[in-house]
Design a protein around this motif. Structure first.
Motif, PDB file in Angstrom:
ATOM      1  N   GLY A 154      -4.205  -9.206   8.614  1.00 14.51           N
ATOM      2  CA  GLY A 154      -5.541  -9.012   8.065  1.00 14.51           C
ATOM      3  C   GLY A 154      -5.687  -7.653   7.407  1.00 14.51           C
ATOM      4  N   ALA A 155      -4.590  -7.149   6.851  1.00 17.35           N
ATOM      5  CA  ALA A 155      -4.568  -5.823   6.224  1.00 17.35           C
ATOM      6  C   ALA A 155      -4.785  -5.952   4.726  1.00 17.35           C
ATOM      7  CB  ALA A 155      -3.232  -5.131   6.496  1.00 17.35           C
ATOM      8  N   PRO A 156      -5.254  -4.888   4.075  1.00 14.74           N
ATOM      9  CA  PRO A 156      -5.392  -4.925   2.611  1.00 14.74           C
ATOM     10  C   PRO A 156      -4.026  -4.999   1.942  1.00 14.74           C
ATOM     11  CG  PRO A 156      -5.757  -2.705   3.432  1.00 14.74           C
ATOM     12  CD  PRO A 156      -5.679  -3.592   4.636  1.00 14.74           C
ATOM     13  N   ASN A 157      -4.024  -5.395   0.681  1.00 16.78           N
ATOM     14  CA  ASN A 157      -2.780  -5.401  -0.089  1.00 16.78           C
ATOM     15  C   ASN A 157      -2.277  -3.981  -0.276  1.00 16.78           C
ATOM     16  OD1 ASN A 157      -2.792  -8.192  -0.442  1.00 16.78           O
ATOM     17  ND2 ASN A 157      -3.940  -8.075  -2.359  1.00 16.78           N
ATOM     18  N   PRO A 158      -0.983  -3.817  -0.560  1.00 19.28           N
ATOM     19  CA  PRO A 158      -0.477  -2.477  -0.885  1.00 19.28           C
ATOM     20  C   PRO A 158      -1.289  -1.854  -2.014  1.00 19.28           C
ATOM     21  CG  PRO A 158       1.336  -4.009  -0.607  1.00 19.28           C
ATOM     22  CD  PRO A 158       0.086  -4.832  -0.569  1.00 19.28           C
ATOM     23  N   GLU A 159      -1.384  -0.527  -2.004  1.00 18.36           N
ATOM     24  CA  GLU A 159      -2.223   0.180  -2.973  1.00 18.36           C
ATOM     25  C   GLU A 159      -1.841  -0.129  -4.407  1.00 18.36           C
ATOM     26  OE1 GLU A 159      -1.962   4.274  -1.925  1.00 18.36           O
ATOM     27  OE2 GLU A 159      -3.159   4.064  -0.102  1.00 18.36           O
ATOM     28  N   ASP A 160      -0.552  -0.347  -4.666  1.00 20.76           N
ATOM     29  CA  ASP A 160      -0.101  -0.585  -6.040  1.00 20.76           C
ATOM     30  C   ASP A 160       0.115  -2.072  -6.330  1.00 20.76           C
ATOM     31  OD1 ASP A 160       2.061  -0.979  -4.424  1.00 20.76           O
ATOM     32  OD2 ASP A 160       3.450   0.257  -5.576  1.00 20.76           O
ATOM     33  N   TYR A 161      -0.470  -2.946  -5.521  1.00 17.76           N
ATOM     34  CA  TYR A 161      -0.271  -4.380  -5.703  1.00 17.76           C
ATOM     35  C   TYR A 161      -0.807  -4.838  -7.052  1.00 17.76           C
ATOM     36  CZ  TYR A 161      -0.525  -9.425  -4.998  1.00 17.76           C
ATOM     37  OH  TYR A 161      -0.381 -10.784  -5.131  1.00 17.76           O
ATOM     38  N   ASP A 162       0.037  -5.499  -7.823  1.00 19.13           N
ATOM     39  CA  ASP A 162      -0.347  -5.976  -9.143  1.00 19.13           C
ATOM     40  C   ASP A 162       0.392  -7.279  -9.416  1.00 19.13           C
ATOM     41  OD1 ASP A 162      -0.972  -6.484 -11.752  1.00 19.13           O
ATOM     42  OD2 ASP A 162      -0.149  -4.637 -12.578  1.00 19.13           O
ATOM     43  N   PRO A 163      -0.295  -8.431  -9.333  1.00 16.72           N
ATOM     44  CA  PRO A 163       0.379  -9.720  -9.544  1.00 16.72           C
ATOM     45  C   PRO A 163       0.925  -9.900 -10.951  1.00 16.72           C
ATOM     46  CG  PRO A 163      -2.007 -10.005  -9.469  1.00 16.72           C
ATOM     47  CD  PRO A 163      -1.733  -8.591  -9.049  1.00 16.72           C
ATOM     48  N   ASN A 164       0.480  -9.071 -11.887  1.00 18.98           N
ATOM     49  CA  ASN A 164       0.967  -9.159 -13.268  1.00 18.98           C
ATOM     50  C   ASN A 164       2.254  -8.364 -13.491  1.00 18.98           C
ATOM     51  OD1 ASN A 164      -1.276 -10.754 -14.219  1.00 18.98           O
ATOM     52  ND2 ASN A 164      -2.523  -8.897 -14.111  1.00 18.98           N
ATOM     53  N   ILE A 210       1.265  -1.190   4.050  1.00 16.69           N
ATOM     54  CA  ILE A 210      -0.071  -1.315   4.643  1.00 16.69           C
ATOM     55  C   ILE A 210      -0.673   0.081   4.683  1.00 16.69           C
ATOM     56  CG2 ILE A 210      -1.411  -1.912   6.688  1.00 16.69           C
ATOM     57  CD1 ILE A 210       0.552  -4.063   7.320  1.00 16.69           C
ATOM     58  N   PRO A 211      -1.550   0.390   3.743  1.00 13.44           N
ATOM     59  CA  PRO A 211      -2.140   1.731   3.687  1.00 13.44           C
ATOM     60  C   PRO A 211      -2.854   2.083   4.997  1.00 13.44           C
ATOM     61  CG  PRO A 211      -2.632   0.486   1.690  1.00 13.44           C
ATOM     62  CD  PRO A 211      -2.016  -0.480   2.650  1.00 13.44           C
ATOM     63  N   ASN A 212      -2.617   3.313   5.454  1.00 10.09           N
ATOM     64  CA  ASN A 212      -3.280   3.826   6.656  1.00 10.09           C
ATOM     65  C   ASN A 212      -2.980   2.994   7.900  1.00 10.09           C
ATOM     66  OD1 ASN A 212      -4.652   5.862   5.054  1.00 10.09           O
ATOM     67  ND2 ASN A 212      -6.045   4.242   4.389  1.00 10.09           N
ATOM     68  N   PHE A 213      -1.754   2.470   7.974  1.00 11.24           N
ATOM     69  CA  PHE A 213      -1.376   1.674   9.143  1.00 11.24           C
ATOM     70  C   PHE A 213      -1.333   2.534  10.402  1.00 11.24           C
ATOM     71  CE2 PHE A 213       1.939   0.384  12.129  1.00 11.24           C
ATOM     72  CZ  PHE A 213       1.518  -0.913  12.435  1.00 11.24           C
ATOM     73  N   THR A 214      -1.973   2.044  11.455  1.00 12.04           N
ATOM     74  CA  THR A 214      -1.851   2.638  12.792  1.00 12.04           C
ATOM     75  C   THR A 214      -1.747   1.500  13.795  1.00 12.04           C
ATOM     76  OG1 THR A 214      -4.239   2.700  13.237  1.00 12.04           O
ATOM     77  CG2 THR A 214      -3.258   4.642  12.145  1.00 12.04           C
ATOM     78  N   ILE A 215      -1.094   1.758  14.911  1.00 15.20           N
ATOM     79  CA  ILE A 215      -0.989   0.750  15.960  1.00 15.20           C
ATOM     80  C   ILE A 215      -2.372   0.427  16.515  1.00 15.20           C
ATOM     81  CG2 ILE A 215      -0.207   0.391  18.334  1.00 15.20           C
ATOM     82  CD1 ILE A 215       2.405   1.738  17.547  1.00 15.20           C
ATOM     83  N   GLU A 216      -3.199   1.443  16.676  1.00 14.70           N
ATOM     84  CA  GLU A 216      -4.523   1.236  17.253  1.00 14.70           C
ATOM     85  C   GLU A 216      -5.349   0.275  16.403  1.00 14.70           C
ATOM     86  OE1 GLU A 216      -3.075   4.174  16.760  1.00 14.70           O
ATOM     87  OE2 GLU A 216      -2.579   4.564  18.882  1.00 14.70           O
ATOM     88  N   LEU A 217      -5.265   0.406  15.092  1.00 10.82           N
ATOM     89  CA  LEU A 217      -6.064  -0.420  14.190  1.00 10.82           C
ATOM     90  C   LEU A 217      -5.610  -1.876  14.189  1.00 10.82           C
ATOM     91  CD1 LEU A 217      -8.340  -0.416  12.094  1.00 10.82           C
ATOM     92  CD2 LEU A 217      -6.629   0.150  10.350  1.00 10.82           C
ATOM     93  N   TYR A 218      -4.317  -2.109  14.358  1.00 12.22           N
ATOM     94  CA  TYR A 218      -3.779  -3.465  14.240  1.00 12.22           C
ATOM     95  C   TYR A 218      -3.173  -3.994  15.546  1.00 12.22           C
ATOM     96  CZ  TYR A 218      -4.340  -2.796   9.226  1.00 12.22           C
ATOM     97  OH  TYR A 218      -4.873  -2.572   7.982  1.00 12.22           O
ATOM     98  N   LYS A 219      -3.506  -3.388  16.649  1.00 11.05           N
ATOM     99  CA  LYS A 219      -2.844  -3.731  17.914  1.00 11.05           C
ATOM    100  C   LYS A 219      -3.046  -5.194  18.304  1.00 11.05           C
ATOM    101  CE  LYS A 219      -1.909  -1.814  22.473  1.00 11.05           C
ATOM    102  NZ  LYS A 219      -2.215  -0.729  23.436  1.00 11.05           N
ATOM    103  N   ASP A 220      -4.255  -5.716  18.172  1.00 12.13           N
ATOM    104  CA  ASP A 220      -4.515  -7.101  18.566  1.00 12.13           C
ATOM    105  C   ASP A 220      -3.711  -8.074  17.705  1.00 12.13           C
ATOM    106  OD1 ASP A 220      -6.232  -6.264  20.540  1.00 12.13           O
ATOM    107  OD2 ASP A 220      -8.056  -6.591  19.368  1.00 12.13           O
ATOM    108  N   LYS A 221      -3.678  -7.840  16.400  1.00 11.75           N
ATOM    109  CA  LYS A 221      -2.919  -8.710  15.504  1.00 11.75           C
ATOM    110  C   LYS A 221      -1.419  -8.579  15.756  1.00 11.75           C
ATOM    111  CE  LYS A 221      -6.092 -10.700  12.932  1.00 11.75           C
ATOM    112  NZ  LYS A 221      -6.233 -12.184  12.832  1.00 11.75           N
ATOM    113  N   LEU A 222      -0.965  -7.364  16.036  1.00 12.65           N
ATOM    114  CA  LEU A 222       0.443  -7.167  16.363  1.00 12.65           C
ATOM    115  C   LEU A 222       0.821  -7.939  17.621  1.00 12.65           C
ATOM    116  CD1 LEU A 222       0.798  -3.327  15.666  1.00 12.65           C
ATOM    117  CD2 LEU A 222       1.962  -5.151  14.400  1.00 12.65           C
ATOM    118  N   TYR A 223      -0.091  -7.955  18.578  1.00 12.85           N
ATOM    119  CA  TYR A 223       0.180  -8.687  19.817  1.00 12.85           C
ATOM    120  C   TYR A 223       0.277 -10.193  19.548  1.00 12.85           C
ATOM    121  CZ  TYR A 223      -0.056 -10.259  24.633  1.00 12.85           C
ATOM    122  OH  TYR A 223       0.226 -10.854  25.844  1.00 12.85           O
TER     123      TYR A 223
END
Length: 248
Positions: A154-164, A210-223
């Motif tokens: 449930g993270a945002p796309n990479p900062e430079d994500y460009d489908p084109n 994943i910009p600004n990735f931290t374990i605390e922010l994504y711990k539930d999804k990681l589990y």
């Protein structure tokens, strides 16, 4: 949460230097691709008299190649510079830190071969420093590479994500700057992850995924992903690569 899950999360504290993923060997494994970048560039290297390696990282890959006596490597990520210099300079390879990726500090037509693996490049600058009849070989990471991880967490796309940003787009850029495209290929393949710790280590190594990735922010999804891996034995994600071989 499970004790071994908490143990795996400590992988984020493991040291990562240069572009060396040996720590997670056999825990984060790519399936067989339709080409080998290493094998493709060997014949060109054996015929080359002057080489530029763009984005050498810590020099891990370049150091195992049969490079010509006139070889220069560039790197723009500051922490990699001393690592690359300590590995490459004793072998006679100059390592240059790039402050502006859109301006190469070289004279026109300085190299007969330029290689670039997963590094940004300015097509007009590549054409400028390449000798007539010289070759440019690049393997690039497509925008959909590992995007499933972002979606699963449930993270945002990479900062430079460009489908084109497609292989056709890159090839057209080079062609517009006077290069003839000999090879243009795109593929998607599977990367298999065997434990959540390898994934956490990977996110530390490539913080742009994943910009600004931290374990605390994504711990539930990681589990949740940890439980899926424990049940199935692995987690498969889709990776994407482009290959272009062009000649001036």
């Amino acid at each position: 949460m499970e004790r071994n899950f908490e143990f795996y999360l400590k992988e984020i504290s493991q040291n990562f230097q240069g572009w060396d993923f040996s720590y997670i060997n056999n825990r984060f494994v790519e399936s067989v691709k339709e080409w080998s970048y290493h094998s493709l560039i060997i014949p060109y290297l054996l015929q080359s008299k002057s080489l530029l390696d763009m984005g050498t990282g810590g020099g891990e890959f370049l150091s195992i190649l049969p490079f010509p006596s006139k070889t220069v490597a560039t790197e723009c990520y500051a922490p990699n510079i001393p690592i690359a210099k300590s590995r490459l300079q004793p072998r006679g390879i100059s390592v240059i830190s790039l402050e502006d990726e859109n301006k190469l500090p070289f004279t026109d037509g300085q190299f007969d071969l330029i290689i670039n693996r997963h590094e940004y490049y300015n097509a007009s600058e590549v054409a400028r420093v390449l000798q007539p009849q010289g070759c440019f070989i690049t393997q690039q990471v497509g925008p959909d590479n590992d995007i499933m991880l972002n979606q699963m967490l449930g993270a945002p796309n990479p900062e430079d994500y460009d489908p084109n940003w497609t292989v056709d787009f890159l090839a057209n850029q080079l062609a517009d700057n006077g290069l003839k495209i000999h090879t243009k290929r795109s593929l998607k393949y599977i990367t298999r992850i065997f434990d959540i710790g390898a994934m956490v280590y990977y996110f530390k190594a490539i913080p742009w995924q994943i910009p600004n990735f931290t374990i605390e922010l994504y711990k539930d999804k990681l589990y949740e992903l940890h439980q899926k891996i424990q049940k199935k034995g692995f987690l498969d994600i889709e990776s994407q690569r482009y290959l272009i071989i062009a000649q001036k």
